[in-house]
Design a protein around this motif. Structure first.
Motif, PDB file in Angstrom:
ATOM      1  N   LEU A 147       1.036  -1.102   0.140  1.00  0.00           N
ATOM      2  CA  LEU A 147      -0.026  -0.100   0.183  1.00  0.00           C
ATOM      3  C   LEU A 147       0.919   1.214  -0.098  1.00  0.00           C
ATOM      4  O   LEU A 147       1.675   1.306   0.795  1.00  0.00           O
ATOM      5  CB  LEU A 147      -0.812  -0.055   1.085  1.00  0.00           C
ATOM      6  CG  LEU A 147      -1.782   1.142   1.480  1.00  0.00           C
ATOM      7  CD1 LEU A 147      -3.334   0.711   2.002  1.00  0.00           C
ATOM      8  CD2 LEU A 147      -1.274   2.389   2.458  1.00  0.00           C
TER       9      LEU A 147
ATOM     10  N   ILE B 217      -3.192   4.843  -2.850  1.00  0.00           N
ATOM     11  CA  ILE B 217      -4.412   5.704  -1.887  1.00  0.00           C
ATOM     12  C   ILE B 217      -4.044   7.080  -2.342  1.00  0.00           C
ATOM     13  O   ILE B 217      -5.016   7.754  -1.688  1.00  0.00           O
ATOM     14  CB  ILE B 217      -4.158   5.372  -0.299  1.00  0.00           C
ATOM     15  CG1 ILE B 217      -2.743   5.713   0.096  1.00  0.00           C
ATOM     16  CG2 ILE B 217      -4.445   3.801  -0.101  1.00  0.00           C
ATOM     17  CD1 ILE B 217      -2.751   5.667   1.560  1.00  0.00           C
TER      18      ILE B 217
ATOM     19  N   ILE C 208      -2.111  12.794   1.551  1.00  0.00           N
ATOM     20  CA  ILE C 208      -2.820  11.973   2.597  1.00  0.00           C
ATOM     21  C   ILE C 208      -2.459  12.228   3.789  1.00  0.00           C
ATOM     22  O   ILE C 208      -1.378  12.459   4.422  1.00  0.00           O
ATOM     23  CB  ILE C 208      -2.419  10.505   2.095  1.00  0.00           C
ATOM     24  CG1 ILE C 208      -2.643  10.045   0.888  1.00  0.00           C
ATOM     25  CG2 ILE C 208      -3.192   9.535   3.099  1.00  0.00           C
ATOM     26  CD1 ILE C 208      -4.303  10.257   0.499  1.00  0.00           C
TER      27      ILE C 208
ATOM     28  N   LYS D  38      -5.649   9.151   7.745  1.00  0.00           N
ATOM     29  CA  LYS D  38      -6.207   8.560   6.655  1.00  0.00           C
ATOM     30  C   LYS D  38      -5.319   7.276   6.249  1.00  0.00           C
ATOM     31  O   LYS D  38      -5.955   6.280   5.733  1.00  0.00           O
ATOM     32  CB  LYS D  38      -6.581   9.397   5.218  1.00  0.00           C
ATOM     33  CG  LYS D  38      -7.185   8.687   4.240  1.00  0.00           C
ATOM     34  CD  LYS D  38      -7.373   9.927   2.889  1.00  0.00           C
ATOM     35  CE  LYS D  38      -7.799   9.016   1.894  1.00  0.00           C
ATOM     36  NZ  LYS D  38      -8.124   9.939   0.686  1.00  0.00           N
ATOM     37  N   LEU D  39      -4.282   7.649   6.256  1.00  0.00           N
ATOM     38  CA  LEU D  39      -2.932   6.581   6.108  1.00  0.00           C
ATOM     39  C   LEU D  39      -3.437   5.131   6.672  1.00  0.00           C
ATOM     40  O   LEU D  39      -3.526   4.036   6.279  1.00  0.00           O
ATOM     41  CB  LEU D  39      -1.647   7.007   6.161  1.00  0.00           C
ATOM     42  CG  LEU D  39      -0.380   6.054   6.042  1.00  0.00           C
ATOM     43  CD1 LEU D  39      -0.288   5.440   4.686  1.00  0.00           C
ATOM     44  CD2 LEU D  39       0.797   6.662   6.253  1.00  0.00           C
TER      45      LEU D  39
ATOM     46  N   ASP E 296      -5.942   4.485   8.606  1.00  0.00           N
ATOM     47  CA  ASP E 296      -7.251   3.889   8.272  1.00  0.00           C
ATOM     48  C   ASP E 296      -7.197   2.983   7.345  1.00  0.00           C
ATOM     49  O   ASP E 296      -7.846   1.804   7.235  1.00  0.00           O
ATOM     50  CB  ASP E 296      -8.354   5.132   7.916  1.00  0.00           C
ATOM     51  CG  ASP E 296      -8.889   5.792   9.111  1.00  0.00           C
ATOM     52  OD1 ASP E 296      -8.429   5.370  10.384  1.00  0.00           O
ATOM     53  OD2 ASP E 296      -9.315   6.844   8.852  1.00  0.00           O
ATOM     54  N   SER E 297      -6.259   3.441   6.212  1.00  0.00           N
ATOM     55  CA  SER E 297      -6.021   2.526   4.809  1.00  0.00           C
ATOM     56  C   SER E 297      -5.389   1.422   5.244  1.00  0.00           C
ATOM     57  O   SER E 297      -5.545   0.401   4.441  1.00  0.00           O
ATOM     58  CB  SER E 297      -5.474   3.401   3.904  1.00  0.00           C
ATOM     59  OG  SER E 297      -6.350   4.340   3.328  1.00  0.00           O
TER      60      SER E 297
ATOM     61  N   GLU F  47      -7.491  -1.182   6.882  1.00  0.00           N
ATOM     62  CA  GLU F  47      -8.569  -1.645   5.975  1.00  0.00           C
ATOM     63  C   GLU F  47      -8.135  -2.704   4.957  1.00  0.00           C
ATOM     64  O   GLU F  47      -8.597  -3.795   4.839  1.00  0.00           O
ATOM     65  CB  GLU F  47      -9.223  -0.718   5.105  1.00  0.00           C
ATOM     66  CG  GLU F  47     -10.300  -0.956   4.233  1.00  0.00           C
ATOM     67  CD  GLU F  47     -10.993   0.113   3.406  1.00  0.00           C
ATOM     68  OE1 GLU F  47     -11.455  -0.003   2.312  1.00  0.00           O
ATOM     69  OE2 GLU F  47     -10.528   1.415   3.679  1.00  0.00           O
ATOM     70  N   ALA F  48      -6.751  -2.372   4.581  1.00  0.00           N
ATOM     71  CA  ALA F  48      -6.138  -3.238   3.442  1.00  0.00           C
ATOM     72  C   ALA F  48      -5.166  -4.415   4.090  1.00  0.00           C
ATOM     73  O   ALA F  48      -5.101  -5.299   3.193  1.00  0.00           O
ATOM     74  CB  ALA F  48      -5.429  -2.349   2.291  1.00  0.00           C
TER      75      ALA F  48
END
Length: 313
Positions: A4, A34, A38, A42-43, A45-46, A49-50
Motif C-alpha cells: 500500500l 491511495i 494523505i 487516513k493513511l 485507516d487505509s 482496511e487493506a
C-alpha cells in the motif's frame, strides 16, 4: 505480497511512488495506491482496511515538515498498535530525516537505479536493508533480470590511478562488472619479469607487478554496488593467471582464446600447438572450478576486421 502506498502530508508528487508501484507490480506484488496529500489518520485507516504486508510512504517537501509528519506517524502507529514493514521514498533531504527516524526498513532518496529497487523487492537485502549483491556471474545475471549487466574496462598508466578509478566506479553504482586491463608487460611477462621492457610499462593498461596489486583492486571495489571483478587472461602462463585471478579478485569469468596469444597474432612467442595446449589447460581448469569461460576467438578475429563468416564460425 501486498504493498500500500501514498504521498503523505501536503505532498502532491506522484511520479516516484507510481514508478515504484509499477516495478512492484511487475515483480508480482499486489499494489494499492491511495493517492497524494494523505493525512496520517487516513493513511492508518487505509492500512487497517487493506492489511498490506508493506506500507510505502512518500514525501518530497521540506525537511522540517517531514520531521514533524514522521514524528506524528510514529506516535499514531504506536497508539493504534499497528506494526507493518515501512519503506520511504523522497528527496536526499527528506530521506535523511526518514533514516534518522528509525521507522523505515528501507529508504530511497531518488538516486537509486531501477535495478536496486527491483533487488529490494526481490528480497535481496541484508539485515541492515542494504542490497546483497551476488558475487557470482550467473547469480548476478539472474538477480538483475530483465536488466543487462553493464561492464567497463579500466587500466590506467599507474596502479594508484587505476585503484582510484576502480573505487570511483564501484561507488557510482553504475556498473555491474569492472574489467581490469593490465599492460602488455604484465600480460606476457608477469611470471618472468626479468623479460619485461621497462620503456613499455603502462602501455595499453595498468602496470600490475605483484599479487598485492590485484588484491588492492579488489579491495577498492568493495563499496557501492560491489561490482564483479575480472581481468584479461594474460597472453602466456594462462593457467597461473587463472589461479592468481581466482584468489585475488574472484575472477567473474575467464576469457581464453583457443589459438591466439601465440606466434599467430604476435602477442606471445608461443608456438601455435603449445598455445593451444596451454589455452585448453586454462579452459579446463576454470571450468573445473565453476568459473564461466568465454572462448574469445570471435572477438580476436573481429578486432582484425575479418569477414563476418570467419567471426561467426
Amino acid at each position: 505480497m501486498k504493498i500500500l502506498a501514498g504521498a503523505i502530508g501536503s505532498d502532491i508528487h506522484t511520479a516516484g511512488i507510481l514508478n515504484f508501484l509499477n516495478l512492484a507490480g511487475k515483480e508480482g506484488y499486489e499494489t494499492i495506491y491511495i493517492g497524494s496529500v494523505i493525512g496520517i489518520d487516513k493513511l492508518l485507516d487505509s492500512i487497517e482496511e487493506a492489511s498490506p504486508d508493506i506500507v510505502a510512504v512518500s514525501y518530497r517537501l521540506g525537511k522540517e515538515s517531514c520531521e514533524g509528519l514522521l514524528r506524528e506517524l510514529k506516535m499514531s502507529l504506536e497508539n493504534r498498535g499497528i506494526e507493518k514493514r515501512l519503506i520511504f521514498g523522497g528527496t536526499v533531504e527528506t530521506a535523511e530525516i526518514a533514516e534518522r527516524s528509525g521507522l523505515f526498513e528501507k529508504v530511497f532518496d531518488g538516486s537509486e537505479m531501477p535495478e536496486e529497487v527491483v533487488m529490494f523487492l526481490r528480497g535481496r537485502t541484508d539485515a541492515k536493508g542494504e542490497v546483497d549483491y551476488p558475487q557470482a556471474l550467473l547469480e548476478r545475471i539472474k538477480s538483475m533480470k530483465p536488466y543487462p549487466l553493464i561492464r567497463h574496462h579500466i587500466g590506467l598508466e599507474t596502479v594508484e590511478a587505476t585503484e582510484m578509478a576502480v573505487r570511483n566506479l564501484a561507488e557510482s553504482g553504475l556498473l555491474d562488472i569492472i574489467s581490469l586491463a593490465p599492460d602488455q608487460n604484465c600480460q606476457q611477462w608477469f611470471f618472468q619479469q626479468e623479460n619485461m621492457i621497462s620503456s613499455e610499462d603502462g602501455a595499453g593498461g595498468a602496470p600490475f607487478r605483484t599479487r598485492e596489486d590485484f588484491e588492492r583492486m579488489y579491495e577498492a571495489s568493495r563499496t557501492g554496488n560491489y561490482p564483479l571483478m575480472r581481468c584479461y587472461s594474460g597472453t602466456r602462463d594462462l593457467l597461473k593467471f587463472s589461479l592468481l585471478f581466482k584468489e585475488t579478485i574472484n575472477n567473474a569469468w575467464a576469457a581464453v582464446p583457443l589459438t591466439w596469444y601465440s606466434q599467430l597474432d604476435g602477442r606471445s612467442d608461443r608456438e601455435l600447438l603449445e598455445a593451444i595446449r596451454d589455452n585448453q589447460g586454462a579452459i579446463a581448469w576454470n571450468g573445473g572450478k565453476g568459473i564461466p569461460v568465454e572462448i574469445n576467438e570471435a572477438h580476436q578475429w573481429a578486432l582484425r576486421y575479418c569477414h563476418a563468416a570467419v567471426e561467426v564460425t
